[in-house]
Design a protein around this motif. Sequence first.
Motif, PDB file in Angstrom:
ATOM      1  N   GLY A 183       0.814  -1.206   0.000  1.00 39.73           N
ATOM      2  CA  GLY A 183       0.000   0.000   0.000  1.00 39.73           C
ATOM      3  C   GLY A 183       0.848   1.256   0.000  1.00 39.73           C
ATOM      4  O   GLY A 183       0.498   2.263  -0.638  1.00 39.73           O
ATOM      5  N   THR A 184       1.967   1.190   0.709  1.00 37.93           N
ATOM      6  CA  THR A 184       2.876   2.339   0.743  1.00 37.93           C
ATOM      7  C   THR A 184       3.467   2.585  -0.640  1.00 37.93           C
ATOM      8  O   THR A 184       3.601   3.732  -1.081  1.00 37.93           O
ATOM      9  CB  THR A 184       3.995   2.100   1.774  1.00 37.93           C
ATOM     10  N   LEU A 185       3.803   1.504  -1.345  1.00 33.80           N
ATOM     11  CA  LEU A 185       4.308   1.644  -2.717  1.00 33.80           C
ATOM     12  C   LEU A 185       3.284   2.324  -3.608  1.00 33.80           C
ATOM     13  O   LEU A 185       3.606   3.236  -4.371  1.00 33.80           O
ATOM     14  CB  LEU A 185       4.640   0.264  -3.304  1.00 33.80           C
ATOM     15  N   LEU A 186       2.021   1.872  -3.491  1.00 28.00           N
ATOM     16  CA  LEU A 186       0.953   2.454  -4.299  1.00 28.00           C
ATOM     17  C   LEU A 186       0.781   3.933  -3.969  1.00 28.00           C
ATOM     18  O   LEU A 186       0.692   4.788  -4.851  1.00 28.00           O
ATOM     19  CB  LEU A 186      -0.343   1.691  -4.031  1.00 28.00           C
ATOM     20  N   ARG A 187       0.765   4.228  -2.682  1.00 27.15           N
ATOM     21  CA  ARG A 187       0.599   5.614  -2.219  1.00 27.15           C
ATOM     22  C   ARG A 187       1.741   6.499  -2.709  1.00 27.15           C
ATOM     23  O   ARG A 187       1.535   7.624  -3.159  1.00 27.15           O
ATOM     24  CB  ARG A 187       0.516   5.581  -0.695  1.00 27.15           C
ATOM     25  N   GLU A 188       2.971   5.977  -2.625  1.00 25.26           N
ATOM     26  CA  GLU A 188       4.133   6.767  -3.062  1.00 25.26           C
ATOM     27  C   GLU A 188       4.100   7.005  -4.567  1.00 25.26           C
ATOM     28  O   GLU A 188       4.506   8.075  -5.037  1.00 25.26           O
ATOM     29  CB  GLU A 188       5.426   6.066  -2.648  1.00 25.26           C
ATOM     30  N   ARG A 189       3.623   6.022  -5.329  1.00 24.46           N
ATOM     31  CA  ARG A 189       3.509   6.223  -6.776  1.00 24.46           C
ATOM     32  C   ARG A 189       2.530   7.357  -7.085  1.00 24.46           C
ATOM     33  O   ARG A 189       2.767   8.178  -7.964  1.00 24.46           O
ATOM     34  CB  ARG A 189       3.022   4.940  -7.458  1.00 24.46           C
ATOM     35  N   LEU A 190       1.411   7.384  -6.348  1.00 20.81           N
ATOM     36  CA  LEU A 190       0.448   8.466  -6.532  1.00 20.81           C
ATOM     37  C   LEU A 190       1.079   9.820  -6.196  1.00 20.81           C
ATOM     38  O   LEU A 190       0.917  10.800  -6.923  1.00 20.81           O
ATOM     39  CB  LEU A 190      -0.783   8.240  -5.648  1.00 20.81           C
ATOM     40  N   GLU A 191       1.775   9.869  -5.073  1.00 22.42           N
ATOM     41  CA  GLU A 191       2.413  11.117  -4.652  1.00 22.42           C
ATOM     42  C   GLU A 191       3.444  11.567  -5.683  1.00 22.42           C
ATOM     43  O   GLU A 191       3.495  12.750  -6.052  1.00 22.42           O
ATOM     44  CB  GLU A 191       3.083  10.946  -3.283  1.00 22.42           C
ATOM     45  N   ASN A 192       4.270  10.631  -6.144  1.00 18.29           N
ATOM     46  CA  ASN A 192       5.328  10.994  -7.104  1.00 18.29           C
ATOM     47  C   ASN A 192       4.741  11.455  -8.436  1.00 18.29           C
ATOM     48  O   ASN A 192       5.268  12.365  -9.080  1.00 18.29           O
ATOM     49  CB  ASN A 192       6.276   9.809  -7.322  1.00 18.29           C
ATOM     50  N   ASN A 252      -7.902  -3.786  -9.635  1.00 18.33           N
ATOM     51  CA  ASN A 252      -7.082  -3.908 -10.851  1.00 18.33           C
ATOM     52  C   ASN A 252      -6.554  -2.523 -11.214  1.00 18.33           C
ATOM     53  O   ASN A 252      -7.115  -1.833 -12.068  1.00 18.33           O
ATOM     54  CB  ASN A 252      -7.917  -4.482 -12.001  1.00 18.33           C
ATOM     55  N   PHE A 253      -5.491  -2.120 -10.549  1.00 14.59           N
ATOM     56  CA  PHE A 253      -4.973  -0.772 -10.714  1.00 14.59           C
ATOM     57  C   PHE A 253      -4.383  -0.563 -12.104  1.00 14.59           C
ATOM     58  O   PHE A 253      -3.945  -1.521 -12.753  1.00 14.59           O
ATOM     59  CB  PHE A 253      -3.884  -0.495  -9.670  1.00 14.59           C
ATOM     60  N   PRO A 254      -4.367   0.711 -12.562  1.00 13.56           N
ATOM     61  CA  PRO A 254      -3.621   0.994 -13.793  1.00 13.56           C
ATOM     62  C   PRO A 254      -2.207   0.437 -13.669  1.00 13.56           C
ATOM     63  O   PRO A 254      -1.613   0.460 -12.568  1.00 13.56           O
ATOM     64  CB  PRO A 254      -3.611   2.528 -13.847  1.00 13.56           C
ATOM     65  N   LEU A 255      -1.659  -0.064 -14.757  1.00 16.86           N
ATOM     66  CA  LEU A 255      -0.379  -0.770 -14.718  1.00 16.86           C
ATOM     67  C   LEU A 255       0.720   0.059 -14.072  1.00 16.86           C
ATOM     68  O   LEU A 255       1.515  -0.454 -13.274  1.00 16.86           O
ATOM     69  CB  LEU A 255       0.021  -1.180 -16.141  1.00 16.86           C
ATOM     70  N   TRP A 256       0.775   1.364 -14.375  1.00 16.37           N
ATOM     71  CA  TRP A 256       1.850   2.198 -13.831  1.00 16.37           C
ATOM     72  C   TRP A 256       1.753   2.347 -12.321  1.00 16.37           C
ATOM     73  O   TRP A 256       2.731   2.651 -11.646  1.00 16.37           O
ATOM     74  CB  TRP A 256       1.841   3.577 -14.491  1.00 16.37           C
ATOM     75  N   LEU A 257       0.556   2.069 -11.762  1.00 19.71           N
ATOM     76  CA  LEU A 257       0.329   2.291 -10.342  1.00 19.71           C
ATOM     77  C   LEU A 257       0.391   1.010  -9.517  1.00 19.71           C
ATOM     78  O   LEU A 257       0.613   1.055  -8.305  1.00 19.71           O
ATOM     79  CB  LEU A 257      -1.049   2.948 -10.178  1.00 19.71           C
ATOM     80  N   ALA A 258       0.200  -0.139 -10.148  1.00 21.19           N
ATOM     81  CA  ALA A 258       0.121  -1.409  -9.412  1.00 21.19           C
ATOM     82  C   ALA A 258       1.365  -1.633  -8.553  1.00 21.19           C
ATOM     83  O   ALA A 258       2.489  -1.490  -9.037  1.00 21.19           O
ATOM     84  CB  ALA A 258      -0.033  -2.562 -10.401  1.00 21.19           C
ATOM     85  N   PRO A 259       1.195  -1.989  -7.261  1.00 18.29           N
ATOM     86  CA  PRO A 259       2.360  -2.236  -6.398  1.00 18.29           C
ATOM     87  C   PRO A 259       3.254  -3.350  -6.944  1.00 18.29           C
ATOM     88  O   PRO A 259       4.470  -3.219  -6.978  1.00 18.29           O
ATOM     89  CB  PRO A 259       1.736  -2.631  -5.059  1.00 18.29           C
TER      90      PRO A 259
END
Length: 651
Positions: free
Chosen positions: A270-279, A539-546
């Motif tokens: 979840g942290t990976l997903l969250r950080e991708r959103l932030e970045n 099923n997250f967008p590919l760029w966002l999937a952890p």
Amino acid sequence: MIKITLPDGSVREYEKGVTGYDVAMSISEGLARNVLSAKVNGEVWDASRPIEEDATVQLLTWNDDEGKSTFWHSSAHLLAEALEELYPGVKFGIGPPIANGFYYDIDLGDRVLGEDDLPEIEKKMSELAKNKSQFIRKDISKDDAIQYFKEKGDEYKLELIEGLEDGKITFYEQGNFVDLCRGPHVPHTGIIKAIKLMNVAGAYWRGDEKRKQLTRIYGITFPKQKELKEYLELLEEAKKRDHRKLGKELELFTFSEKVGMGLPLWLPKGTLLRERLENFLRKAQIKAGYEPVVTPHIGSKQLYVTSGHYEKYGEDSFQPIKTPNENEEFLLKPMNCPHHCEIYNSKPRSYKDLPVRLAEFGTVYRYEQSGELHGLTRVRGFTQDDAHIFCRPDQVKEEFVKVIDLVLYVFKALGFNDYTAQVSLRDPENKAKYIGKDELWEKAEREIQEAADERGLTTIRETGEAAFYGPKLDFMVKDALGRSWQLGTIQVDYNLPERFDLEYTGSDNQKHRPVMIHRAPFGSLERFVAVLIEHCGGNFPLWLAPDQIAVLPISEKYHQYAEEIYTKLGEKDIRGYIDNRDEKIGRKIRDAEVKKVPFMLIVGDKEQEDNQVAIRRHGKGDLGSMSLYDFVKHFHSESSLTEEEGAKFNV
């Protein structure tokens, strides 16, 4: 004769005393069959209520939210009629329509009502609905209303009557049931065709935990059985997509009673997903001229007194934090904006410096009641993708338009393509709720509407939904199940700069007050992630999937080749894991599918010999074998956010 103005601007003449139903009949019988109520001069009336003077009239059907509300209000009365037949002596609290359906609070004395009782009540409702009983409105004096409910022995209705004025009290009657109600209602019960009582809960009378707990029955109804069937299927799909369920299965976040209710713990994935959103947003913000800042999680109580947040959020904030110095008081910050005002104030500013755009992923805290907490959508600690733009008055519209572009870019990248912009205005009847001068409010409201129009947004105007310091543009987004969520907000604020005495030196060498724009495309990361999970079903967008890939060796013999594949993909910034368990390949594939990993790379004897990988796509199956080079090309073509998309939104 009186003149009736319809929504298309046409004006028709009718005899005084015409009803909404009569107006519908004069247009077409088909319309008349579907009319549930009528909006007369902005107020929703029974379609059977006489209109005595010139008026603007909108005929409301099931396709209108207010039409649905009328339908569900009448359904609550039908529920009450059924309960009174089945349980003589039952006492009634309130029975309003809600966003999806209705409820009624009742007192059955010593009897306990359970889920098993609902089918019998549904059956009685259906039986009564077939009587096609008209909903009859009656004006009644306060004395007569009190006398009626005294004889009936219903203390809850008597308490409600206490707060009403004589001459403004109405009863509604259908069949053998009479209720205190201001309406409106549908023409007759026969319109209610499909009924489902959803559940039973407890509810304190008037929301006061010191009062008696009543039984609350929730239900929903439709004009057609087919619509009820579709709704129940939608509910089942919503259960599968529930972000609390998927968050646990996908190992994204958790909660701990020891840490505290409403305080989420983000797990590694979840942290990976969250950080991708932030970045993702951080990169777009830097490109758009924002400067990152960081502020503390606490602030002096005086900071929030100055901003007005203490007065507005004091009861919803955590209690003041004491220090060894008895004269000091701190609060967990409920908002980031006061801190950003002080950063702006940290040095003199010139008109040439503006706009100043300060951005922070800042965590704030509000003490939500425990009964209102719900997964990530309602928490006590949440991170806002907050930014505040300090600009000159002549820059407001341009900056507002740029923020709209940024919000739309975020929605596009994450697959939210169905949205409406809501212009949230203050309530002119309750100005005490807000701070600031009338002329500044009017100016801000005008500028928001102009910016929305310039970007061609479909807007609705909602009175009373403004923030206490200024009007705003809220984005109402529909998810894959058609549910509406408020995501992303932009606010124009002339008031906080006044309260914090913010200034800049103008070209005339005089001091001037900047305007402040608050904006948060995500709103809060927690709530945004919850909505995103339910929108895409995990099923997250590919760029966002952890985890973007799972490398699945068929046996231990191919572990080394799997490691080489995994390492090379890691160098291309492709994330995932190797499943080296001593399991059959079928089990590994099933487990990766359950985890919703986008790509499964299967390696065995043939793949190692040909220096290739066999590719499976989650939800789509086998894509065949390809070289690693071709897979990386395929992967990036599917995952990249193109420059063209960003340019389209001026990002």
